[in-house]
Design a protein around this motif. Structure first.
Motif, PDB file in Angstrom:
ATOM      1  N   ALA A 173       0.968  -1.191   0.153  1.00 33.72           N
ATOM      2  CA  ALA A 173       0.180   0.157  -0.280  1.00 33.72           C
ATOM      3  C   ALA A 173       0.762   1.667   0.176  1.00 33.72           C
ATOM      4  O   ALA A 173      -0.049   2.084   0.304  1.00 33.72           O
ATOM      5  CB  ALA A 173      -0.323   0.157   1.145  1.00 33.72           C
ATOM      6  N   ALA A 174       1.884   1.045  -0.193  1.00 33.11           N
ATOM      7  CA  ALA A 174       3.141   1.998  -0.369  1.00 33.11           C
ATOM      8  C   ALA A 174       2.603   3.595  -1.070  1.00 33.11           C
ATOM      9  O   ALA A 174       2.665   4.467  -0.624  1.00 33.11           O
ATOM     10  CB  ALA A 174       4.307   1.753  -0.311  1.00 33.11           C
ATOM     11  N   ASP A 175       2.328   2.922  -2.207  1.00 28.67           N
ATOM     12  CA  ASP A 175       2.234   4.076  -3.366  1.00 28.67           C
ATOM     13  C   ASP A 175       0.583   4.605  -3.135  1.00 28.67           C
ATOM     14  O   ASP A 175       0.625   6.012  -2.748  1.00 28.67           O
ATOM     15  CB  ASP A 175       1.739   3.533  -4.780  1.00 28.67           C
ATOM     16  N   GLN A 176      -0.737   4.206  -2.018  1.00 24.62           N
ATOM     17  CA  GLN A 176      -1.490   5.112  -1.860  1.00 24.62           C
ATOM     18  C   GLN A 176      -1.402   6.153  -0.897  1.00 24.62           C
ATOM     19  O   GLN A 176      -2.048   6.481  -0.895  1.00 24.62           O
ATOM     20  CB  GLN A 176      -3.047   3.651  -1.870  1.00 24.62           C
ATOM     21  N   LEU A 177      -0.823   5.328   0.283  1.00 23.68           N
ATOM     22  CA  LEU A 177      -0.220   5.827   1.162  1.00 23.68           C
ATOM     23  C   LEU A 177       1.056   7.265   1.147  1.00 23.68           C
ATOM     24  O   LEU A 177       0.611   8.563   1.814  1.00 23.68           O
ATOM     25  CB  LEU A 177       0.873   5.410   2.380  1.00 23.68           C
ATOM     26  N   ALA A 178       1.844   7.164   0.214  1.00 23.02           N
ATOM     27  CA  ALA A 178       2.449   8.486  -0.221  1.00 23.02           C
ATOM     28  C   ALA A 178       1.321   9.843  -0.686  1.00 23.02           C
ATOM     29  O   ALA A 178       1.857  10.671  -0.771  1.00 23.02           O
ATOM     30  CB  ALA A 178       3.526   8.015  -1.487  1.00 23.02           C
ATOM     31  N   VAL A 179       0.861   8.845  -1.604  1.00 23.01           N
ATOM     32  CA  VAL A 179      -0.626   9.748  -2.011  1.00 23.01           C
ATOM     33  C   VAL A 179      -1.615  10.763  -0.946  1.00 23.01           C
ATOM     34  O   VAL A 179      -1.668  11.931  -0.872  1.00 23.01           O
ATOM     35  CB  VAL A 179      -1.215   9.328  -3.040  1.00 23.01           C
ATOM     36  N   ALA A 180      -1.266   9.743   0.305  1.00 23.02           N
ATOM     37  CA  ALA A 180      -2.295  10.243   1.370  1.00 23.02           C
ATOM     38  C   ALA A 180      -1.538  11.845   1.815  1.00 23.02           C
ATOM     39  O   ALA A 180      -1.796  12.646   3.078  1.00 23.02           O
ATOM     40  CB  ALA A 180      -2.367   9.509   2.317  1.00 23.02           C
ATOM     41  N   LEU A 181       0.068  11.701   1.466  1.00 20.65           N
ATOM     42  CA  LEU A 181       0.921  13.032   2.328  1.00 20.65           C
ATOM     43  C   LEU A 181       0.028  14.280   2.168  1.00 20.65           C
ATOM     44  O   LEU A 181       0.607  14.380   2.241  1.00 20.65           O
ATOM     45  CB  LEU A 181       1.846  12.871   1.758  1.00 20.65           C
ATOM     46  N   VAL A 182      -0.538  13.653   0.614  1.00 16.59           N
ATOM     47  CA  VAL A 182      -1.185  15.439   0.457  1.00 16.59           C
ATOM     48  C   VAL A 182      -2.577  15.503   0.375  1.00 16.59           C
ATOM     49  O   VAL A 182      -2.910  16.454   0.001  1.00 16.59           O
ATOM     50  CB  VAL A 182      -0.373  15.861  -1.130  1.00 16.59           C
ATOM     51  N   ASP A 183      -2.862  15.393   1.429  1.00 14.78           N
ATOM     52  CA  ASP A 183      -4.767  14.508   1.633  1.00 14.78           C
ATOM     53  C   ASP A 183      -4.760  15.942   1.767  1.00 14.78           C
ATOM     54  O   ASP A 183      -4.342  16.743   3.289  1.00 14.78           O
ATOM     55  CB  ASP A 183      -5.025  13.741   2.577  1.00 14.78           C
ATOM     56  N   SER A 184      -6.465  16.699   1.859  1.00 16.35           N
ATOM     57  CA  SER A 184      -6.516  17.639   2.693  1.00 16.35           C
ATOM     58  C   SER A 184      -7.014  17.586   3.642  1.00 16.35           C
ATOM     59  O   SER A 184      -6.603  19.053   4.353  1.00 16.35           O
ATOM     60  CB  SER A 184      -8.194  17.878   1.456  1.00 16.35           C
ATOM     61  N   SER A 185      -6.984  16.554   3.810  1.00 15.73           N
ATOM     62  CA  SER A 185      -7.106  16.472   6.150  1.00 15.73           C
ATOM     63  C   SER A 185      -5.191  16.343   6.617  1.00 15.73           C
ATOM     64  O   SER A 185      -4.737  15.368   6.314  1.00 15.73           O
ATOM     65  CB  SER A 185      -8.096  15.168   6.457  1.00 15.73           C
ATOM     66  N   SER A 206      11.761   9.809  -0.838  1.00 18.27           N
ATOM     67  CA  SER A 206      11.609  10.948  -1.134  1.00 18.27           C
ATOM     68  C   SER A 206      10.816  12.095  -1.163  1.00 18.27           C
ATOM     69  O   SER A 206      10.686  12.965  -0.503  1.00 18.27           O
ATOM     70  CB  SER A 206      11.757  10.772  -2.358  1.00 18.27           C
ATOM     71  N   GLU A 207       9.563  11.068  -0.749  1.00 14.23           N
ATOM     72  CA  GLU A 207       7.973  11.790  -0.823  1.00 14.23           C
ATOM     73  C   GLU A 207       7.899  12.051   0.472  1.00 14.23           C
ATOM     74  O   GLU A 207       8.092  13.731   1.182  1.00 14.23           O
ATOM     75  CB  GLU A 207       7.152  10.582  -0.521  1.00 14.23           C
ATOM     76  N   LEU A 208       8.755  11.719   1.744  1.00 16.63           N
ATOM     77  CA  LEU A 208       8.561  11.954   3.215  1.00 16.63           C
ATOM     78  C   LEU A 208       9.450  13.387   2.875  1.00 16.63           C
ATOM     79  O   LEU A 208       9.672  14.099   3.845  1.00 16.63           O
ATOM     80  CB  LEU A 208       8.841  11.137   3.642  1.00 16.63           C
ATOM     81  N   ARG A 209      10.681  13.533   2.750  1.00 15.27           N
ATOM     82  CA  ARG A 209      12.042  14.007   2.767  1.00 15.27           C
ATOM     83  C   ARG A 209      11.427  15.838   1.646  1.00 15.27           C
ATOM     84  O   ARG A 209      11.472  17.123   2.406  1.00 15.27           O
ATOM     85  CB  ARG A 209      13.056  13.711   1.379  1.00 15.27           C
ATOM     86  N   ASP A 210       9.975  15.462   0.915  1.00 18.29           N
ATOM     87  CA  ASP A 210       9.229  16.566   0.041  1.00 18.29           C
ATOM     88  C   ASP A 210       9.001  17.031   1.163  1.00 18.29           C
ATOM     89  O   ASP A 210       8.645  18.719   1.293  1.00 18.29           O
ATOM     90  CB  ASP A 210       9.432  16.218  -0.218  1.00 18.29           C
ATOM     91  N   GLN A 211       7.950  16.498   2.022  1.00 18.71           N
ATOM     92  CA  GLN A 211       7.204  16.513   2.204  1.00 18.71           C
ATOM     93  C   GLN A 211       7.619  17.335   4.448  1.00 18.71           C
ATOM     94  O   GLN A 211       7.501  18.176   4.752  1.00 18.71           O
ATOM     95  CB  GLN A 211       6.077  15.481   3.831  1.00 18.71           C
TER      96      GLN A 211
END
Length: 228
Positions: A173-185, A206-211
């Motif tokens: 589920a890593a890809d879907q969780l990465a998308v949830a990093l920019v969730d509206s909530s 890399s996504e976590l570093r960006d966040q």
């Protein structure tokens, strides 16, 4: 040992328990509720597969009682609370409250399906009971069905789904969780960040570093901890 077991189960014979299990299919919801209550009080885990269909019962009361009964079957310790908050309390208590008995796949599948129920309380109890009862590794099909709820219209369900995926170490589920990093909530973003750390999927670094560059408040600590 046999004598103690019979005492725990109310000294009923296997044939008498079969009568209770048959009542799970009774047309009257009150009768189904009574059967669930007896199985719940006895912790009669052998009935787990028979109880599973009632997680999708047309009567909300029966659904909630079935979820609570399944929870009882797979808990090693009493977590307290009442039927309205017991699933959440069990999840918050951590994996050590679960017994060593493996749940039938039908229980996991029914709980996953109940996450899409119209009743918010049924959904809430189902996802948290799933987080207690299910054990890693989930099958690819089970992870896919669970991760789909990261796109649920209710942010509470999206957040809870992320937490359960993290608890179960669902790397698929890593890809879907990465998308949830920019969730509206913000709560969903926090839970997704924590989940990515728990599943140990290095592709998400890399996504976590960006966040991290955008993180504020509680998100700073969570976003630092996840890569670690």
């Amino acid at each position: 040992l046999a004598a103690l077991l019979l005492a725990h189960l109310g000294a009923q014979t296997p044939a008498e328990w079969q009568d209770v299990i048959r009542n799970l299919r009774h047309p009257k919801p009150e009768t189904r509720l009574t059967a669930l209550d007896r199985l719940n009080q006895a912790g009669y885990v052998s009935a787990a597969e028979a109880v599973a269909p009632l997680i999708g019962d047309p009567d909300d009361r029966v659904q909630l009682a079935a979820i609570d009964t399944e929870l009882t079957f797979f808990l090693a310790d009493d977590v307290g609370g009442n039927r309205k908050n017991r699933a959440l309390l069990a999840f918050e208590a951590g994996p050590l409250v679960r017994s060593t008995v493996r749940a039938p796949d039908v229980v996991i599948d029914r709980l996953t399906a109940a996450m899409r129920d119209e009743n918010a309380l049924v959904r809430f109890d189902a996802i948290h009971a799933l987080g207690v009862i299910a054990e890693p590794p989930l099958s690819a099909t089970q992870v896919k069905a669970l991760a789909a709820e990261l796109d649920h219209y209710d942010p509470t369900m999206r957040a809870a789904t992320a937490r359960v995926l993290g608890r179960l170490g669902a790397r698929d589920a890593a890809d879907q969780l990465a998308v949830a990093l920019v969730d509206s909530s913000p709560v969903v973003r926090l839970c997704a960040t924590e989940a990515l750390g728990l599943i140990h999927d290095t592709r998400s670094a890399s996504e976590l570093r960006d966040q991290l560059a955008k993180a504020r408040g509680d998100m700073v600590g969570a976003t630092l901890l996840a890569p670690a």
